[in-house]
Design an enzyme around this catalytic site. Structure first.
Site, PDB file in Angstrom:
ATOM      1  N   THR A  41       0.990  -1.211   0.083  1.00 17.44           N
ATOM      2  CA  THR A  41      -0.104  -0.111   0.255  1.00 17.44           C
ATOM      3  C   THR A  41       0.846   1.283  -0.062  1.00 17.44           C
ATOM      4  O   THR A  41       0.543   2.217  -0.721  1.00 17.44           O
ATOM      5  CB  THR A  41      -0.899   0.111   1.122  1.00 17.44           C
ATOM      6  OG1 THR A  41      -1.574  -1.446   1.302  1.00 17.44           O
ATOM      7  CG2 THR A  41      -1.734   1.193   1.117  1.00 17.44           C
ATOM      8  N   VAL A  69       3.431  -9.943  10.715  1.00 15.39           N
ATOM      9  CA  VAL A  69       3.521  -9.065  11.785  1.00 15.39           C
ATOM     10  C   VAL A  69       3.671  -7.711  11.072  1.00 15.39           C
ATOM     11  O   VAL A  69       4.877  -7.490  10.577  1.00 15.39           O
ATOM     12  CB  VAL A  69       4.439  -9.410  12.855  1.00 15.39           C
ATOM     13  CG1 VAL A  69       4.626  -8.412  14.045  1.00 15.39           C
ATOM     14  CG2 VAL A  69       3.919 -10.535  13.463  1.00 15.39           C
ATOM     15  N   THR A  71       1.512  -4.360  11.765  1.00 18.28           N
ATOM     16  CA  THR A  71       0.810  -3.169  12.541  1.00 18.28           C
ATOM     17  C   THR A  71       0.566  -3.548  13.753  1.00 18.28           C
ATOM     18  O   THR A  71       0.008  -2.674  14.800  1.00 18.28           O
ATOM     19  CB  THR A  71      -0.515  -2.822  11.961  1.00 18.28           C
ATOM     20  OG1 THR A  71      -1.237  -3.911  11.764  1.00 18.28           O
ATOM     21  CG2 THR A  71      -0.213  -2.417  10.585  1.00 18.28           C
ATOM     22  N   LYS A 141     -14.304   1.201  17.341  1.00 14.31           N
ATOM     23  CA  LYS A 141     -14.652   1.535  18.806  1.00 14.31           C
ATOM     24  C   LYS A 141     -14.350   2.955  19.055  1.00 14.31           C
ATOM     25  O   LYS A 141     -15.216   3.551  20.132  1.00 14.31           O
ATOM     26  CB  LYS A 141     -13.702   0.612  19.746  1.00 14.31           C
ATOM     27  CG  LYS A 141     -13.792   0.715  21.054  1.00 14.31           C
ATOM     28  CD  LYS A 141     -12.904  -0.267  21.983  1.00 14.31           C
ATOM     29  CE  LYS A 141     -13.041   0.179  23.538  1.00 14.31           C
ATOM     30  NZ  LYS A 141     -12.251  -0.754  24.266  1.00 14.31           N
ATOM     31  N   TYR A 237     -40.310  -4.367  -3.723  1.00 11.73           N
ATOM     32  CA  TYR A 237     -41.385  -4.648  -2.437  1.00 11.73           C
ATOM     33  C   TYR A 237     -41.179  -6.246  -2.395  1.00 11.73           C
ATOM     34  O   TYR A 237     -40.625  -6.996  -3.266  1.00 11.73           O
ATOM     35  CB  TYR A 237     -42.634  -4.342  -2.484  1.00 11.73           C
ATOM     36  CG  TYR A 237     -43.573  -4.624  -3.482  1.00 11.73           C
ATOM     37  CD1 TYR A 237     -43.806  -5.922  -4.006  1.00 11.73           C
ATOM     38  CD2 TYR A 237     -43.747  -3.712  -4.814  1.00 11.73           C
ATOM     39  CE1 TYR A 237     -44.650  -6.282  -5.078  1.00 11.73           C
ATOM     40  CE2 TYR A 237     -44.289  -4.123  -5.887  1.00 11.73           C
ATOM     41  CZ  TYR A 237     -44.891  -5.187  -6.085  1.00 11.73           C
ATOM     42  OH  TYR A 237     -45.626  -5.530  -7.290  1.00 11.73           O
ATOM     43  N   HIS A 297     -46.499 -19.457  -8.633  1.00 11.07           N
ATOM     44  CA  HIS A 297     -46.818 -19.343  -7.070  1.00 11.07           C
ATOM     45  C   HIS A 297     -46.082 -20.475  -6.746  1.00 11.07           C
ATOM     46  O   HIS A 297     -46.543 -21.267  -5.480  1.00 11.07           O
ATOM     47  CB  HIS A 297     -48.125 -19.331  -6.602  1.00 11.07           C
ATOM     48  CG  HIS A 297     -48.749 -18.273  -7.235  1.00 11.07           C
ATOM     49  ND1 HIS A 297     -48.695 -16.833  -6.869  1.00 11.07           N
ATOM     50  CD2 HIS A 297     -50.073 -18.020  -8.025  1.00 11.07           C
ATOM     51  CE1 HIS A 297     -49.554 -15.986  -7.152  1.00 11.07           C
ATOM     52  NE2 HIS A 297     -50.235 -16.512  -8.210  1.00 11.07           N
ATOM     53  N   ASN A 440     -49.877 -31.410   0.251  1.00 10.60           N
ATOM     54  CA  ASN A 440     -50.064 -32.859  -0.309  1.00 10.60           C
ATOM     55  C   ASN A 440     -49.983 -32.708  -1.741  1.00 10.60           C
ATOM     56  O   ASN A 440     -50.457 -32.017  -2.438  1.00 10.60           O
ATOM     57  CB  ASN A 440     -51.293 -33.620   0.145  1.00 10.60           C
ATOM     58  CG  ASN A 440     -51.026 -33.686   1.642  1.00 10.60           C
ATOM     59  OD1 ASN A 440     -50.106 -34.321   2.201  1.00 10.60           O
ATOM     60  ND2 ASN A 440     -52.160 -33.667   2.476  1.00 10.60           N
ATOM     61  N   PHE A 491     -47.261 -41.294   1.709  1.00 12.65           N
ATOM     62  CA  PHE A 491     -48.219 -42.405   1.647  1.00 12.65           C
ATOM     63  C   PHE A 491     -49.647 -42.063   1.774  1.00 12.65           C
ATOM     64  O   PHE A 491     -49.927 -40.967   1.707  1.00 12.65           O
ATOM     65  CB  PHE A 491     -48.085 -43.530   2.507  1.00 12.65           C
ATOM     66  CG  PHE A 491     -48.062 -43.033   4.018  1.00 12.65           C
ATOM     67  CD1 PHE A 491     -49.266 -42.542   4.480  1.00 12.65           C
ATOM     68  CD2 PHE A 491     -46.947 -42.705   4.948  1.00 12.65           C
ATOM     69  CE1 PHE A 491     -49.586 -41.979   5.896  1.00 12.65           C
ATOM     70  CE2 PHE A 491     -47.342 -42.507   6.153  1.00 12.65           C
ATOM     71  CZ  PHE A 491     -48.502 -41.969   6.661  1.00 12.65           C
TER      72      PHE A 491
END
Length: 542
Positions: A41, A69, A71, A141, A237, A297, A440, A491
């Site tokens: 970067t 390792v 930062t 934070k 919607y 549907h 069913n 069944f």
């Protein structure tokens, strides 16, 4: 806590994805912002003309362990976490010789991308970011004084706030912090999903359970089910206009119907997605045969196999032309010009297929401008299904045509003569087709096509009556029930449902069996001389 804007004088930038970073670079240069950065970067920012201080110059410690390792150092995290509205924090930084950051820009190692690429375990583990999430969570934070940016889509906003010298307001910093916490939560959830699947509880760990507890497959059903989805589209919607809705995508699985490429028509609606996904699943139950489904549907009103995709569509549409109006069509084969010409006069909401002949696509795009044309190159792959209930989530493995009883060779003949080849072919078609019908479910079939479907009834007798009625209510008055075969998804609890089918002229029935009154059902079929097979497998679809 301050309610004023805080100018951005010093920024920490550490991003894996460099896209859009030139927007930040230009603003940093013009505003004279002090920039601290890491590795690649820092190199990229320097290329863009930004005076950069390497993190190692701040920490006095070189990057180590192949970059693991960089930062993780108090000189960085104290600068992120110091609440500069707190005089004690400000005084401690002064004593320690540490300068605070006003802005942290971080995006994380591409863990999900690495998983999707099929990388091996070692390469995947290397893309578990440690320092990045720590910086993100620390800055989030401390939104009282620090702005945290994880989304490149916000770079233009950052540049504007840097350029005008005002920085972000407290409300904006809190909003950015909320996005950042969502970002790290999703990141960790993705890692959790991968580790839960690949690192389940080993057999060496005591898993003794009470005798009445179902054994748990930890890889499928971990103790904590953590997953994440990314919002892709906000829909107009939901099922109804007063409901809100959005489409979310699974970051670990960049395939499937949710990633369909839309080639024409209006934007997809919530109901379009539900119906088209159901149709898409249905046709792939028949692969490698060419199949077409017409769904309305979330239930099929026609399903057929054909020698060509056009033939399969004609047969599927013929099952219930009235219900097909305003439906969804799915094909598991390339849509040809012949099929497109068959679709043209039919009002259809959505068509989905793996591909389209150029002439077919042109016809559909120009002659049916509102038709949503979707291209999905891969068959369904989801092995897990989810359903939300109030306060919880139900998770189950996907119902596929892969049980022992789905193989006709495993069926048990309980009545009549063994089916001849053509009848057995129709029975197998009907059994596969009934999987996608809401319970069913009763399905009548002939010539590898549905001719009558009864679905979604609260008793099987009504479904039997509905299937027969629909088979015999075409405009030409044809009796399509006579000589057809029938499949039941579960069944028959009594003989009455089977008797309705038998009296309508059905010549063969396939059903799971398992009722305490099985013998009554079998005897009804024997008395009528009707062939009946039981599978020992059911396919409820609620």
């Amino acid at each position: 806590m301050t309610t004023t804007n805080r100018p951005i004088r010093r920024a920490l930038v550490s991003v894996f994805h460099k896209e859009g970073i030139e927007v930040l670079a230009k603003a940093f240069i013009e505003a004279g912002t002090k920039v601290v950065s890491t590795g690649s970067t820092a190199h990229r920012l320097a290329e863009l003309g930004v005076p950069v201080t390497e993190v190692s110059e701040v920490t006095g410690f070189p990057e180590s362990l192949d970059g693991r390792v960089k930062t993780l150092d108090p000189h960085i995290h104290a600068g992120i976490l110091a609440d500069m509205t707190n005089p004690d924090h400000a005084a401690q930084l002064e004593q320690l010789g540490i300068r605070p950051f006003d802005l942290v820009v971080v995006n994380l190692y591409p863990f999900a991308d690495t998983v999707r690429s099929g990388a091996d375990e070692a390469a995947t583990i290397e893309k578990i970011d440690i320092g990045g999430p720590s910086m993100v969570r620390g800055a989030a934070k401390n939104s009282a004084t620090v702005a945290i940016v994880t989304d490149p889509a916000d770079y233009a906003l950052v540049a504007a706030r840097v350029a005008d010298g005002t920085g972000f307001s407290l409300e904006e910093r809190r909003w950015l912090a909320a996005k950042a916490f969502a970002h790290t939560a999703a990141y960790d959830a993705t890692i959790n999903e991968w580790t839960a699947k690949h690192w389940p509880k080993p057999a060496s760990v005591d898993t003794a359970q009470a005798d009445d507890v179902t054994p748990v497959d930890e890889a499928k059903f971990p103790a904590t089910f953590t997953r994440t989805w990314d919002r892709a589209h906000v829909l107009r919607y939901g099922e109804n206009p007063h409901q809100q809705a959005a489409l979310y995508l699974d970051p670990l699985n960049q395939h499937g119907f949710a990633h369909a490429e839309q080639l024409g028509g209006k934007p997809m609606s919530y109901n379009n997605y539900v119906d088209a996904d159901a149709a898409w699943r249905a046709v792939w139950d028949f692969a490698p045969q060419i199949a077409v489904a017409v769904v309305k549907h979330n239930n099929p009103c026609g399903l057929a196999v054909g020698g060509t995709v056009a033939e399969a569509h004609r047969k599927a549409h013929a099952c219930d032309p009235m219900s097909a109006y305003g439906g969804v069509i799915a094909a598991n084969s390339t849509v040809t010009l012949e099929m497109a010409e068959g679709v043209r006069p039919i009002f259809t909401e959505v068509i989905v297929a793996p591909d389209y002949e150029p002439e077919a696509l042109e016809l559909l795009q120009t002659k049916k401008k509102n038709l949503r044309i979707l291209k999905v190159t891969e068959p369904p792959k989801a092995k897990t299904q989810f359903r939300a209930i109030d306060g919880g989530l139900l998770v189950q493995s996907t119902d596929l045509i892969d049980a022992t009883g789905d193989d006709p060779n495993a069926w048990k003949l309980v009545s009549g003569e063994p089916a001849d080849a053509e009848t057995l072919k129709d029975l197998e078609f009907a059994w596969r087709a009934v999987r996608c019908v809401k319970s069913n479910a009763i399905l009548l079939a002939h010539d590898s096509a549905t001719v009558g479907i009864g679905m979604g009834q609260v008793n099987r007798v009504d479904s039997c009556n509905l299937a027969v009625e629909r088979a015999n209510t075409l405009a030409d008055g044809a009796d399509r029930a006579t000589g057809s075969v029938a499949a039941s998804d579960a069944f028959f609890p009594f003989a009455d449902g089977a008797e309705i089918l038998i009296n309508a002229g059905v010549k063969a029935i396939v059903q799971p069996g398992g009722s305490i009154r099985d013998e009554e059902v079998f005897e009804a079929a024997r008395k009528a001389g009707v062939t009946m097979y039981v599978t020992g497998t059911r396919h409820f679809f609620h």
